[in-house]
Design a protein around this motif. Structure first.
Motif, PDB file in Angstrom:
ATOM      1  N   GLN A   1       0.813  -1.206   0.000  1.00 26.56           N
ATOM      2  CA  GLN A   1       0.000   0.000   0.000  1.00 26.56           C
ATOM      3  C   GLN A   1       0.855   1.268   0.000  1.00 26.56           C
ATOM      4  OE1 GLN A   1      -0.012  -2.308   2.412  1.00 26.56           O
ATOM      5  NE2 GLN A   1      -0.144  -1.417   4.470  1.00 26.56           N
ATOM      6  N   LEU A   2       2.143   1.124   0.277  1.00 28.11           N
ATOM      7  CA  LEU A   2       3.049   2.271   0.182  1.00 28.11           C
ATOM      8  C   LEU A   2       3.342   2.560  -1.295  1.00 28.11           C
ATOM      9  CD1 LEU A   2       5.601   1.501   3.055  1.00 28.11           C
ATOM     10  CD2 LEU A   2       3.699   3.125   3.084  1.00 28.11           C
ATOM     11  N   PRO A   3       3.725   3.792  -1.621  1.00 24.80           N
ATOM     12  CA  PRO A   3       3.984   4.158  -3.020  1.00 24.80           C
ATOM     13  C   PRO A   3       5.324   3.609  -3.510  1.00 24.80           C
ATOM     14  CG  PRO A   3       4.395   6.048  -1.600  1.00 24.80           C
ATOM     15  CD  PRO A   3       3.816   4.966  -0.726  1.00 24.80           C
ATOM     16  N   VAL A   4       5.317   2.348  -3.932  1.00 29.00           N
ATOM     17  CA  VAL A   4       6.532   1.707  -4.443  1.00 29.00           C
ATOM     18  C   VAL A   4       6.270   1.192  -5.853  1.00 29.00           C
ATOM     19  CG1 VAL A   4       7.436   1.093  -2.174  1.00 29.00           C
ATOM     20  CG2 VAL A   4       5.925  -0.492  -3.363  1.00 29.00           C
ATOM     21  N   LEU A   5       7.339   1.148  -6.656  1.00 26.71           N
ATOM     22  CA  LEU A   5       7.248   0.631  -8.019  1.00 26.71           C
ATOM     23  C   LEU A   5       7.236  -0.896  -7.986  1.00 26.71           C
ATOM     24  CD1 LEU A   5       7.395   1.398 -11.107  1.00 26.71           C
ATOM     25  CD2 LEU A   5       9.860   1.009 -10.910  1.00 26.71           C
ATOM     26  N   ALA A   6       6.388  -1.492  -8.802  1.00 34.93           N
ATOM     27  CA  ALA A   6       6.355  -2.954  -8.903  1.00 34.93           C
ATOM     28  C   ALA A   6       7.585  -3.423  -9.674  1.00 34.93           C
ATOM     29  CB  ALA A   6       5.073  -3.396  -9.600  1.00 34.93           C
ATOM     30  N   GLY A   7       8.591  -3.909  -8.971  1.00 39.07           N
ATOM     31  CA  GLY A   7       9.849  -4.296  -9.597  1.00 39.07           C
ATOM     32  C   GLY A   7       9.765  -5.667 -10.248  1.00 39.07           C
ATOM     33  N   VAL A   8      10.284  -5.784 -11.459  1.00 43.25           N
ATOM     34  CA  VAL A   8      10.317  -7.066 -12.153  1.00 43.25           C
ATOM     35  C   VAL A   8      11.223  -8.052 -11.411  1.00 43.25           C
ATOM     36  CG1 VAL A   8      11.097  -8.225 -14.263  1.00 43.25           C
ATOM     37  CG2 VAL A   8       9.696  -6.154 -14.409  1.00 43.25           C
ATOM     38  N   THR A   9      12.387  -7.602 -11.001  1.00 44.31           N
ATOM     39  CA  THR A   9      13.320  -8.489 -10.306  1.00 44.31           C
ATOM     40  C   THR A   9      12.763  -8.921  -8.961  1.00 44.31           C
ATOM     41  OG1 THR A   9      15.121  -7.286 -11.389  1.00 44.31           O
ATOM     42  CG2 THR A   9      15.725  -8.770  -9.605  1.00 44.31           C
ATOM     43  N   VAL A  10      12.122  -8.003  -8.252  1.00 51.77           N
ATOM     44  CA  VAL A  10      11.475  -8.364  -6.987  1.00 51.77           C
ATOM     45  C   VAL A  10      10.426  -9.446  -7.215  1.00 51.77           C
ATOM     46  CG1 VAL A  10       9.885  -7.532  -5.213  1.00 51.77           C
ATOM     47  CG2 VAL A  10      11.907  -6.214  -5.764  1.00 51.77           C
ATOM     48  N   GLY A  11       9.654  -9.322  -8.287  1.00 56.90           N
ATOM     49  CA  GLY A  11       8.647 -10.322  -8.582  1.00 56.90           C
ATOM     50  C   GLY A  11       9.245 -11.699  -8.791  1.00 56.90           C
ATOM     51  N   LEU A  12      10.366 -11.765  -9.509  1.00 57.25           N
ATOM     52  CA  LEU A  12      11.031 -13.052  -9.717  1.00 57.25           C
ATOM     53  C   LEU A  12      11.522 -13.640  -8.397  1.00 57.25           C
ATOM     54  CD1 LEU A  12      13.116 -12.112 -12.895  1.00 57.25           C
ATOM     55  CD2 LEU A  12      11.162 -13.675 -12.825  1.00 57.25           C
ATOM     56  N   VAL A  13      12.081 -12.791  -7.543  1.00 53.94           N
ATOM     57  CA  VAL A  13      12.587 -13.251  -6.241  1.00 53.94           C
ATOM     58  C   VAL A  13      11.436 -13.727  -5.358  1.00 53.94           C
ATOM     59  CG1 VAL A  13      13.654 -12.443  -4.091  1.00 53.94           C
ATOM     60  CG2 VAL A  13      14.710 -11.908  -6.295  1.00 53.94           C
ATOM     61  N   GLN A  14      10.335 -12.988  -5.345  1.00 55.20           N
ATOM     62  CA  GLN A  14       9.189 -13.397  -4.537  1.00 55.20           C
ATOM     63  C   GLN A  14       8.669 -14.769  -4.971  1.00 55.20           C
ATOM     64  OE1 GLN A  14       6.874  -9.785  -5.324  1.00 55.20           O
ATOM     65  NE2 GLN A  14       6.729  -9.456  -3.125  1.00 55.20           N
ATOM     66  N   GLU A  15       8.594 -14.991  -6.266  1.00 53.44           N
ATOM     67  CA  GLU A  15       8.093 -16.277  -6.756  1.00 53.44           C
ATOM     68  C   GLU A  15       9.009 -17.416  -6.343  1.00 53.44           C
ATOM     69  OE1 GLU A  15       7.162 -16.321 -10.885  1.00 53.44           O
ATOM     70  OE2 GLU A  15       5.527 -14.874 -10.677  1.00 53.44           O
TER      71      GLU A  15
ATOM     72  N   TRP B   1      19.203  -6.126   0.572  1.00 51.16           N
ATOM     73  CA  TRP B   1      19.474  -6.197  -0.869  1.00 51.16           C
ATOM     74  C   TRP B   1      18.813  -5.030  -1.590  1.00 51.16           C
ATOM     75  CZ3 TRP B   1      17.500 -11.884  -1.965  1.00 51.16           C
ATOM     76  CH2 TRP B   1      18.326 -12.802  -1.296  1.00 51.16           C
ATOM     77  N   LEU B   2      19.511  -4.503  -2.586  1.00 48.62           N
ATOM     78  CA  LEU B   2      18.888  -3.641  -3.586  1.00 48.62           C
ATOM     79  C   LEU B   2      18.736  -4.467  -4.859  1.00 48.62           C
ATOM     80  CD1 LEU B   2      20.497  -0.092  -3.219  1.00 48.62           C
ATOM     81  CD2 LEU B   2      18.748  -1.227  -1.829  1.00 48.62           C
ATOM     82  N   LEU B   3      17.593  -4.342  -5.500  1.00 49.09           N
ATOM     83  CA  LEU B   3      17.303  -5.150  -6.686  1.00 49.09           C
ATOM     84  C   LEU B   3      16.826  -4.253  -7.827  1.00 49.09           C
ATOM     85  CD1 LEU B   3      15.971  -6.669  -3.958  1.00 49.09           C
ATOM     86  CD2 LEU B   3      15.725  -8.502  -5.598  1.00 49.09           C
ATOM     87  N   ASN B   4      17.391  -4.482  -9.007  1.00 49.25           N
ATOM     88  CA  ASN B   4      16.845  -3.880 -10.218  1.00 49.25           C
ATOM     89  C   ASN B   4      17.212  -4.742 -11.423  1.00 49.25           C
ATOM     90  OD1 ASN B   4      19.497  -3.143 -10.950  1.00 49.25           O
ATOM     91  ND2 ASN B   4      19.250  -1.024 -10.270  1.00 49.25           N
ATOM     92  N   ALA B   5      16.670  -4.360 -12.582  1.00 44.00           N
ATOM     93  CA  ALA B   5      16.852  -5.188 -13.770  1.00 44.00           C
ATOM     94  C   ALA B   5      18.282  -5.163 -14.279  1.00 44.00           C
ATOM     95  CB  ALA B   5      15.896  -4.731 -14.874  1.00 44.00           C
TER      96      ALA B   5
END
Length: 263
Positions: A181-195, A220-224
């Motif tokens: 609910q906080l204003p954060v960007l939906a990260g592609v790399t975060v999505g892969l890690v979550q899965e 960790w910092l994560l980006n594409a």
């Protein structure tokens, strides 16, 4: 058929002539997306496409059939050799679709972070593009503090993300992240890690934390572009970085999910 682009530069697209060399005079972006491209391999390419489509839909343009044609022609001209960091763009005003073809900068395996906590400068935090210049200025200020990245915070001091990366951290055996609910960007790399965490039985949790509460933890910092970078030093406040115990194995896994571009 469009010939593959082999040099850095900006290519503008229109439905009649396809991709042609363009001018970089207008940098006001409504939407953008970028990814690491290494010898024709990329992570989460479909996810980048869908995130860019959603961003364009929020802006009301272009029509889906044009966006689909642009993505197909853009994919065809991407180089299949070398290390690149291409960016797709939707330009404010003209609503033009563009491809900015760039060689990738040096890739990092760790990161130093300015932990003083920067007020979030973004006007559209959940859409990549409009605020890239403002975030670039935050990273420049971080460079003056001996860091490559800076932590963005809410007015109450809660961690959101970094200027150019998502933030995850470990609390015991739980992988934590800011609440959605906080204003954060939906990260592609975060999505892969979550899965992967869900597949392997690792507990995930959304938690509100201040920068000071990340002291001593594996962060960790994560980006594409860089993938997963463990924080090895905090600057701007007396904080110790936690040991990157888990990061090497996760980085190796992330390198293994690179897939060939579609034909």
């Amino acid at each position: 058929m469009t010939q593959p682009a082999i040099a850095e530069g900006l290519l503008a697209w229109n439905p009649d002539s396809g991709l042609t060399p363009g001018l970089a005079a207008d940098t006001r972006l409504l939407a953008a997306d970028s990814w690491l491209l290494r010898d024709g391999l990329v992570r989460g390419f479909d996810r980048h496409r869908e995130r860019f489509r959603r961003a364009c839909a929020e802006c009301g343009a272009p029509p889906l059939e044009q966006l689909t044609a642009f993505w197909r022609e853009m994919t065809a001209v991407l180089p299949r050799a070398g290390t690149w960091f291409p960016r797709v763009e939707l330009v404010r005003g003209s609503l033009q679709l563009r491809l900015l073809l760039r060689h990738a900068p040096p890739l990092a395996t760790e990161v130093r972070v300015w932990a003083a906590g920067q007020p979030d400068p973004r006007t559209v935090p959940r859409r990549k593009g409009p605020d890239l210049d403002a975030l670039g200025r935050v990273r420049l200020r971080a460079g003056g503090q001996g860091a490559e990245e800076a932590v963005l915070i809410t007015p109450s001091g809660v961690v959101l993300e970094a200027a150019n990366s998502s933030i995850l951290w470990w609390e015991d055996d739980t992988l934590c992240m800011p609440p959605p609910q906080l204003p954060v960007l939906a990260g592609v790399t975060v999505g892969l890690v979550q899965e992967r965490a869900l597949r392997t039985g690792i507990r995930l949790a959304h938690r509100e934390r201040t920068p000071a509460e990340l002291a001593g933890r594996e962060v960790w910092l994560l980006n594409a572009l860089h993938g997963i970078r463990p924080v090895v030093e905090w600057t701007g406040r007396p904080m110790n970085a936690g040991f990157a115990v888990r990061a090497p194995e996760w980085r190796e896994w992330l390198d293994g999910v690179l897939e060939p571009l579609p034909d």
